[in-house]
Write a protein that holds these residues in place. Structure first.
Motif, PDB file in Angstrom:
ATOM      1  N   ALA A 136       0.818  -1.217   0.000  1.00  0.00           N
ATOM      2  CA  ALA A 136       0.000   0.000   0.000  1.00  0.00           C
ATOM      3  C   ALA A 136       0.849   1.263   0.000  1.00  0.00           C
ATOM      4  O   ALA A 136       0.313   2.364  -0.124  1.00  0.00           O
ATOM      5  CB  ALA A 136      -0.923   0.001   1.226  1.00  0.00           C
ATOM      6  N   TRP A 137       2.157   1.099   0.105  1.00  0.00           N
ATOM      7  CA  TRP A 137       3.074   2.242   0.211  1.00  0.00           C
ATOM      8  C   TRP A 137       3.061   3.090  -1.055  1.00  0.00           C
ATOM      9  O   TRP A 137       2.908   4.315  -1.010  1.00  0.00           O
ATOM     10  CB  TRP A 137       4.457   1.691   0.524  1.00  0.00           C
ATOM     11  CG  TRP A 137       5.596   2.639   0.390  1.00  0.00           C
ATOM     12  CD1 TRP A 137       5.629   3.953   0.797  1.00  0.00           C
ATOM     13  CD2 TRP A 137       6.880   2.347  -0.169  1.00  0.00           C
ATOM     14  NE1 TRP A 137       6.870   4.495   0.520  1.00  0.00           N
ATOM     15  CE2 TRP A 137       7.653   3.534  -0.068  1.00  0.00           C
ATOM     16  CE3 TRP A 137       7.451   1.210  -0.723  1.00  0.00           C
ATOM     17  CZ2 TRP A 137       8.959   3.594  -0.528  1.00  0.00           C
ATOM     18  CZ3 TRP A 137       8.758   1.276  -1.166  1.00  0.00           C
ATOM     19  CH2 TRP A 137       9.492   2.458  -1.056  1.00  0.00           C
ATOM     20  N   GLN A 138       3.213   2.481  -2.215  1.00  0.00           N
ATOM     21  CA  GLN A 138       3.212   3.190  -3.495  1.00  0.00           C
ATOM     22  C   GLN A 138       2.299   2.432  -4.467  1.00  0.00           C
ATOM     23  O   GLN A 138       2.774   1.748  -5.375  1.00  0.00           O
ATOM     24  CB  GLN A 138       4.638   3.276  -4.052  1.00  0.00           C
ATOM     25  CG  GLN A 138       5.588   4.099  -3.197  1.00  0.00           C
ATOM     26  CD  GLN A 138       7.023   4.062  -3.710  1.00  0.00           C
ATOM     27  OE1 GLN A 138       7.517   3.013  -4.124  1.00  0.00           O
ATOM     28  NE2 GLN A 138       7.701   5.195  -3.685  1.00  0.00           N
ATOM     29  N   PRO A 139       0.992   2.544  -4.283  1.00  0.00           N
ATOM     30  CA  PRO A 139       0.059   1.691  -5.030  1.00  0.00           C
ATOM     31  C   PRO A 139       0.100   1.879  -6.543  1.00  0.00           C
ATOM     32  O   PRO A 139      -0.134   0.926  -7.283  1.00  0.00           O
ATOM     33  CB  PRO A 139      -1.306   2.065  -4.447  1.00  0.00           C
ATOM     34  CG  PRO A 139      -1.117   3.432  -3.853  1.00  0.00           C
ATOM     35  CD  PRO A 139       0.289   3.451  -3.355  1.00  0.00           C
ATOM     36  N   THR A 140       0.393   3.080  -7.011  1.00  0.00           N
ATOM     37  CA  THR A 140       0.389   3.290  -8.470  1.00  0.00           C
ATOM     38  C   THR A 140       1.592   2.646  -9.143  1.00  0.00           C
ATOM     39  O   THR A 140       1.624   2.533 -10.364  1.00  0.00           O
ATOM     40  CB  THR A 140       0.366   4.792  -8.799  1.00  0.00           C
ATOM     41  OG1 THR A 140       1.497   5.437  -8.203  1.00  0.00           O
ATOM     42  CG2 THR A 140      -0.911   5.434  -8.278  1.00  0.00           C
ATOM     43  N   ARG A 141       2.593   2.218  -8.371  1.00  0.00           N
ATOM     44  CA  ARG A 141       3.762   1.563  -8.953  1.00  0.00           C
ATOM     45  C   ARG A 141       3.614   0.042  -8.991  1.00  0.00           C
ATOM     46  O   ARG A 141       4.517  -0.653  -9.476  1.00  0.00           O
ATOM     47  CB  ARG A 141       5.013   1.916  -8.146  1.00  0.00           C
ATOM     48  CG  ARG A 141       5.462   3.364  -8.274  1.00  0.00           C
ATOM     49  CD  ARG A 141       6.800   3.565  -7.575  1.00  0.00           C
ATOM     50  NE  ARG A 141       7.817   2.698  -8.141  1.00  0.00           N
ATOM     51  CZ  ARG A 141       8.991   2.457  -7.553  1.00  0.00           C
ATOM     52  NH1 ARG A 141       9.260   3.007  -6.391  1.00  0.00           N
ATOM     53  NH2 ARG A 141       9.874   1.660  -8.126  1.00  0.00           N
ATOM     54  N   LEU A 142       2.516  -0.490  -8.484  1.00  0.00           N
ATOM     55  CA  LEU A 142       2.367  -1.936  -8.420  1.00  0.00           C
ATOM     56  C   LEU A 142       2.253  -2.546  -9.816  1.00  0.00           C
ATOM     57  O   LEU A 142       1.529  -2.048 -10.675  1.00  0.00           O
ATOM     58  CB  LEU A 142       1.137  -2.317  -7.598  1.00  0.00           C
ATOM     59  CG  LEU A 142       1.214  -2.061  -6.095  1.00  0.00           C
ATOM     60  CD1 LEU A 142      -0.078  -2.483  -5.417  1.00  0.00           C
ATOM     61  CD2 LEU A 142       2.410  -2.791  -5.484  1.00  0.00           C
ATOM     62  N   ASN A 143       2.996  -3.611 -10.017  1.00  0.00           N
ATOM     63  CA  ASN A 143       2.878  -4.458 -11.199  1.00  0.00           C
ATOM     64  C   ASN A 143       3.264  -5.858 -10.748  1.00  0.00           C
ATOM     65  O   ASN A 143       3.708  -6.052  -9.607  1.00  0.00           O
ATOM     66  CB  ASN A 143       3.761  -3.947 -12.345  1.00  0.00           C
ATOM     67  CG  ASN A 143       5.226  -3.829 -11.956  1.00  0.00           C
ATOM     68  OD1 ASN A 143       5.775  -4.713 -11.303  1.00  0.00           O
ATOM     69  ND2 ASN A 143       5.865  -2.743 -12.357  1.00  0.00           N
TER      70      ASN A 143
END
Length: 465
Positions: free
Chosen positions: A153-160
């Motif tokens: 949840a720290w950097q959700p837009t970077r998840l892949n």
């Protein structure tokens, strides 16, 4: 001239298309979140009545009589009655296995990864990525899953998919170092090099290697040094071609040594600007399969690591802490210690951004460039995961040379942001613009007037102690 320029009358139509695309994407995420919520509600409505029978995820085909308890999710999630997924699958029109997976993922997200679950409902993380995270983290205990949840949840837009695996492995490393060691040993046992002569284009072959990470770093450094030397010797071909040629030269140890003997490993330039006949012969001798057997060649890669003093000095967990690296992912301190035997280690203080003064030139000094890349780990265009170390440093406001009337101090830490080459070109040559907000996020205006924004930076979650 911009290649994305449009007639004013078509701009409104373009904006309408983007609005519909965003709405469709949001509708899909909302529907997938609703499907997960329905599966969760179904599981909650059909709790297990007994835990007296042990069972696997798929169940036992020999247990014919009675409804058994099965565990579809990880530790800490409630158990579900055996036939609940069967009924759900029949009603929804999916296979029993798909129902098991859907219910198990929903239970894991709601009970073990609540932060990620909330992001799914806020439509910030696609359900497909959240489900992958649930599956990757299912073997973790409750505390490790909680740390994985914080990292995810720290950097959700970077998840892949790849980053999910890296973050879950980091949580696993801290929670179960013995398991991390076992995984490492198992991975090393699967190392291999495959050469396929029938898979490439004519006159080429494909080579696939699975190496120890330390060996891969050394190999990459050596190949890069050899490719740079070939370029300095006058090879006009692209870098990728020169790197491929360098791999071929490694098949002849003496040719490789001749080539490496004249290069400065720090700069990639020829020592003293001179070369030798042996190096020139090594660089321009045609490739031949009839060469001597390979010999080991070792490079000297440079690797930047960020590790806390508490991990290094904790007497209760010697060697059991971890270190995060942007290139290699999480690494056990014990493994790192083996890498550093005989290596040159430089301990550098944390950069104090307040002491980095603006300069009156286009290119930033090294400390300013490093601080900018440490502040923003990736390209600052929304959803771009290109590491900042591989990005250009862009002046958010176009730089104007002082001799052309530009103001002083244009190059400062606040004036710079990392952009990958694709997004740098879009900002420079097309009608893309952006600015940094006070919270550290970036607001972009696209050519059609559409506005998108990145997430503000957050401090990396600390591991459990």
């Amino acid at each position: 001239m911009t290649s994305t320029a449009t007639h004013p009358s078509s701009t409104r139509n373009s904006r309408s298309v983007l609005d519909r695309a965003v709405a469709a994407r949001s509708a899909r995420r909302r529907a997938e979140a609703a499907e997960l919520t329905a599966a969760l509600d179904w599981a909650h409505a059909h709790p297990a009545v007994s835990t007296g029978h042990a069972a696997s995820w798929t169940g036992s085909p020999t247990a014919l009589w009675g409804e058994r308890t099965i565990s579809l999710a990880g530790v800490g999630a409630p158990l579900v009655a055996e036939f609940a997924p069967v009924e759900y699958a029949g009603a929804v029109g999916i296979s029993h296995e798909a129902a098991n997976a859907l219910i198990g993922d929903a239970l894991d997200l709601a009970h073990r990864l609540p932060r990620l679950w909330a992001l799914v409902h806020e439509l910030r993380v696609p359900a497909s990525l959240a489900r992958l995270a649930a599956q990757e983290s299912r073997d973790l205990d409750v505390d490790a899953a909680a740390h994985a949840d914080r990292l995810l949840a720290w950097q959700p837009t970077r998840l892949n998919p790849h980053r999910i695996g890296v973050l879950v492995q980091e949580a696993r490393l801290y929670a179960d170092p013995d398991r991390a060691h076992a995984d490492h040993d198992s991975a090393l046992a699967s190392r291999r090099v495959d050469v396929q002569h029938d898979a490439g284009a004519p006159s080429t072959s494909q080579v696939h290697m699975t190496l120890d990470t330390a060996d891969a770093e050394a190999f990459d450094d050596t190949v890069s040094a050899m490719a740079a030397t070939l370029g300095a010797l006058g090879d006009p071909q692209d870098l990728d071609v020169r790197r491929a040629r360098s791999v071929g030269i490694l098949a002849d140890p003496q040719r490789a040594l001749d080539l490496l003997a004249v290069v400065d490993r720090e700069t990639g330039a020829l020592d003293d600007g001179e070369t030798s006949p042996a190096a020139e012969d090594a660089g321009f001798t045609p490739s031949s399969p009839y060469r001597r057997a390979p010999a080991h060649a070792s490079g000297s890669p440079s690797l930047v690591l960020h590790v806390t003093a508490s991990d290094l000095l904790d007497p209760l967990r010697p060697g059991q802490g971890g270190v995060a690296t942007s290139r290699l992912g999480p690494v056990l301190l014990e493994r790192l210690a083996r890498w550093l035997v005989g290596a040159h280690v430089t301990v550098r203080p944390v950069l104090d951004a307040s002491l980095i003064a603006p300069v009156d030139r286009h290119d930033p000094p090294s400390a300013m460039a490093e601080a900018a890349r440490l502040r923003d780990e990736t390209c600052v265009f929304p959803h771009c995961n290109r590491p900042s170390i591989a990005c250009d440093l862009d002046h958010i406001e176009p730089y104007v040379p002082p001799d052309e009337g530009g103001p002083p101090g244009q190059t400062s830490l606040e004036a710079l942001a990392p952009l990958c080459r694709r997004h740098h070109r879009a900002k420079t040559h097309a009608d893309f613009s952006y600015r940094r907000l006070r919270d550290g996020s970036y607001r972009w205006t696209l050519p059609g007037g559409f506005i998108v924004q990145t997430d503000p930076p957050h401090r990396r979650p600390q591991p459990p102690r």
